[in-house]
Scaffold this motif. Structure first.
Motif, PDB file in Angstrom:
ATOM      1  N   GLN A  77       0.803 -86.364  13.103  1.00 11.95           N
ATOM      2  CA  GLN A  77       2.358 -86.552  12.360  1.00 11.95           C
ATOM      3  C   GLN A  77       3.400 -86.326  13.241  1.00 11.95           C
ATOM      4  N   THR A 117       2.852 -95.816  10.408  1.00 11.12           N
ATOM      5  CA  THR A 117       4.102 -95.321   9.851  1.00 11.12           C
ATOM      6  C   THR A 117       3.842 -94.354   8.546  1.00 11.12           C
ATOM      7  N   ASP A 118       2.685 -94.310   8.147  1.00  5.38           N
ATOM      8  CA  ASP A 118       2.429 -93.306   6.963  1.00  5.38           C
ATOM      9  C   ASP A 118       2.483 -91.966   7.717  1.00  5.38           C
ATOM     10  N   ASN A 119       2.336 -91.834   8.928  1.00  4.41           N
ATOM     11  CA  ASN A 119       2.335 -90.446   9.498  1.00  4.41           C
ATOM     12  C   ASN A 119       3.786 -90.261  10.223  1.00  4.41           C
TER      13      ASN A 119
END
Length: 221
Positions: free
Chosen positions: A114, A195-197
């Motif tokens: 993250q 990009t989700d993280n």
């Protein structure tokens, strides 16, 4: 015959080795590094992330007063000369931007896979203010004097202060964050970061009392 089979076997082994080596080269892509991400974000320089136009009408009316004192008691009496009034339209352009020249590795936090990107504080600018003098409306009774240039200038300054007080209602800081995210996410994805993280934030949730510190007084009439 045996010699031909031997050559065929060696060629097949060489072909399989070449395919294996090529496959390893394709999968062995370098992992994206945070210092590279910081450097790319710094290159964004100053990002003007939002702009809005504000229209304000400042109105004022007053009456002529007689001021004095009798036996130490102050008094104020409205004279029957009529009230004069004025309405001044003001147009202003307000911009919000983020200066990525202030971005450092301290603006990036990584916890496992993250990544949090903390944007520099946004800056607000009143880049222009304009009085449409043709649309200024005045009503002055016959027994009263016209508004002086000094009085009108004070009212115009009051109009600019009213626009500053309206800034919290415009929600410019949140709009600046969202637009900065839209500009950065494609670049982050191109560098290979999932990009989700990735989360993009400011260092704090700005309140109306914070806005005067973010405002640059660069307005021009």
């Amino acid at each position: 015959m045996k010699h031909s089979r031997y050559l065929l076997t060696m060629l097949l082994i060489a072909f399989l080795c070449a395919c294996t080596s090529e496959g390893e080269q394709e999968t062995a892509k370098p992992e994206p590094q945070l210092p590279d991400l910081v450097m790319q974000i710094q290159k964004q320089s100053r990002l003007y992330s939002t702009e809005c136009h504000v229209h304000k009408i400042i109105s004022h009316n007053d009456s002529q007063q007689l001021l004095g004192s009798i036996l130490g008691q102050q008094f104020s009496i409205d004279l029957p000369l009529g009230k004069r009034s004025v309405a001044i339209p003001i147009d202003a352009t307000v911009k919000a931007y983020i200066d990525f020249g202030e971005f450092t590795d301290n603006n990036v936090r990584r916890r496992g896979d993250q990544i949090e990107i903390i944007l520099p504080d946004p800056k607000l600018e009143i880049t222009s203010t304009r009085i449409n003098h043709d649309e200024v409306k005045q009503y002055v009774p016959l027994l009263r004097k016209n508004f002086t240039d000094e009085e009108l200038t004070k009212l115009e300054h009051a109009g600019r202060e009213a626009i500053v007080k309206d800034l919290p209602r415009l929600n410019l800081t949140e709009t600046a964050r969202q637009n900065a995210a839209r500009a950065l996410i494609p670049m982050i994805a191109q560098m290979g970061f999932p990009t989700d993280n990735v989360t993009i934030t400011f260092r704090k949730q700005f309140t109306p009392t914070d806005l005067p510190a973010l405002l640059l007084h660069t307005d021009k009439e």
